[in-house]
Design a protein around this motif. Structure first.
Motif, short mmCIF file in Angstrom:
data_model
loop_
_atom_site.label_atom_id
_atom_site.label_comp_id
_atom_site.label_asym_id
_atom_site.label_seq_id
_atom_site.Cartn_x
_atom_site.Cartn_y
_atom_site.Cartn_z
N GLU A 92 42.08 36.29 33.40
CA GLU A 92 41.67 37.26 34.42
C GLU A 92 40.19 37.12 34.76
N LEU A 93 39.37 36.78 33.78
CA LEU A 93 37.94 36.59 34.03
C LEU A 93 37.70 35.30 34.80
N LEU A 94 38.37 34.22 34.42
CA LEU A 94 38.19 32.94 35.09
C LEU A 94 38.73 32.97 36.51
N TYR A 106 36.20 30.53 42.64
CA TYR A 106 36.53 31.40 41.52
C TYR A 106 35.50 31.23 40.40
N ALA A 107 35.54 32.16 39.46
CA ALA A 107 34.56 32.12 38.36
C ALA A 107 34.62 30.79 37.61
N ILE A 108 35.82 30.26 37.41
CA ILE A 108 35.95 29.00 36.68
C ILE A 108 35.27 27.85 37.43
N ASP A 109 35.25 27.92 38.78
CA ASP A 109 34.60 26.88 39.57
C ASP A 109 33.11 26.79 39.25
N THR A 143 42.04 24.32 40.87
CA THR A 143 41.51 25.51 40.19
C THR A 143 42.61 26.52 39.87
N ARG A 144 43.45 26.81 40.84
CA ARG A 144 44.41 27.91 40.68
C ARG A 144 45.37 27.67 39.53
N GLY A 145 45.88 26.46 39.44
CA GLY A 145 46.79 26.17 38.33
C GLY A 145 46.10 26.18 36.99
N LEU A 146 44.86 25.69 36.96
CA LEU A 146 44.14 25.61 35.69
C LEU A 146 43.71 26.98 35.18
N MET A 147 43.22 27.82 36.08
CA MET A 147 42.66 29.09 35.61
C MET A 147 43.75 30.00 35.02
#
Length: 337
Positions: free
Chosen positions: A32-34, A49-52, A107-111
């Motif tokens: 949820e944070l990523l 997104y945050a993970i990016d 990104t979407r699949g990884l996060m």
């Protein structure tokens, strides 16, 4: 090898740093944070997104170190004005090389820890605003694995010198060569063949094109699946699947259906951008056939905004089989001339 070859080892090492930093973030932080939205770029860009941000910061820090030896012009989403000249104070015209980058493609699949993402880098002689995808002479892509996954692949190619791949074992630290080869199948029957429709909007049109192609090429048998699809929301990942022999056809036609979206009262949709395809050279050097829907070689400006449609075929015979049928389906709908 080209003069750009001296950048190969530093870029391989930098992509490994990005991979490790992102995996570490995924290990320590909740999905949820990523998955929190860090920013939305202007129209035509993707959501950040945050993970990016983890990948972007590691990328910029690493390229800043590399640029101490020679100035670099870096083009990528999430950078100030989508372009950064390193080291600070250097001028764009001082750079011999122009890099097109995507720190995390998929990104979407990884996060959400559903599927691997990829670090992508394409390097071309700097021709300023005239630089294009076809100018890329060296490309590298590195898999960012899921936390529960201990193997990760890394691929690279210099134009005219074929593709090289190796596999990294996160548990042992070993790196070993890996043989990847596109499928030699001459049919899409009992194989993966995908018309991309990751996101809402005009999915009915894309699905209808998919159905028309499959029905024209594969005989339907009661109670059997004639072929399969794989909606892998990562262009670098799709290219990998073609190179690895897992997929036989991938058709990303999203830019062609923007007009359909408009008739449905929808705004323009998110499409493949040049940075998503900056490692297309690796796939081509591996033997994958990449074309735009009209049949010419895929090309695009060296930027972050252009919408790019592309079709990947595992081999030339498959292209000869599928391309006329696909093009006919597109012409009947007025999507290509």
């Amino acid at each position: 090898m080209t003069d750009a070859a001296r950048l190969l080892e530093p870029i391989l090492a930098l992509q490994e740093r990005i991979r490790d930093a992102v995996v570490d973030a995924c290990t320590r932080q909740a999905a949820e944070l990523l998955a929190a939205v860090a920013s939305d770029t202007e129209a035509g860009g993707d959501t950040i997104y945050a993970i990016d941000r983890v990948g972007e910061q590691t990328l910029v820090d690493g390229l800043a170190d590399l640029a101490r030896k020679e100035p670099l012009c870096v083009v990528g989403e999430g950078l100030p004005d989508d372009m950064l000249v390193l080291p600070r104070g250097a001028r764009e015209r001082d750079c011999r090389w122009r890099l097109l980058v995507d720190p995390i493609d998929g990104t979407r699949g990884l996060m959400y820890q559903k599927r691997s993402a990829w670090v992508l880098t394409g390097i071309a002689p700097n021709r300023g605003a005239e630089t294009r995808l076809r100018d890329i002479v060296l490309a590298v892509q590195t898999e960012i694995p899921l936390v529960k996954q201990h193997l990760s692949d890394q691929l690279w190619a210099a134009r005219g010198h074929g593709m090289t791949a190796r596999r990294f074992n996160r548990l042992s630290g070993a790196r070993e060569p890996v043989a990847l080869r596109p499928s030699r199948a001459e049919t899409i029957a009992h194989g993966f063949a995908t018309v991309v429709r990751f996101f809402p909007g005009a999915r009915d049109t894309l699905a209808a094109i998919d159905e028309e192609v499959v029905q024209a090429l594969v005989r339907a048998v009661p109670g059997r699946a004639p072929c399969f699809e794989d909606q892998y929301a990562s262009t670098g990942g799709e290219l990998y699947e073609l190179m690895a022999g897992h997929d036989r056809l991938v058709a990303d036609l999203r830019p062609l259906v923007q007009s359909v979206r408009a008739t449905q009262g929808l705004p323009p949709g998110l499409c493949c951008h040049p940075y998503d395809l900056c490692t297309a050279l690796i796939a081509e050097e591996a033997g994958v056939i990449l074309r735009d829907p009209s049949g010419v070689a895929v090309d695009a400006p060296f930027d972050v905004a252009a919408d790019v449609a592309w079709v990947g075929y595992a081999n030339e015979r498959l292209r000869g089989l599928v391309e006329p049928v696909l093009q006919n389906a597109l012409r009947r709908r007025g999507l290509i001339k």
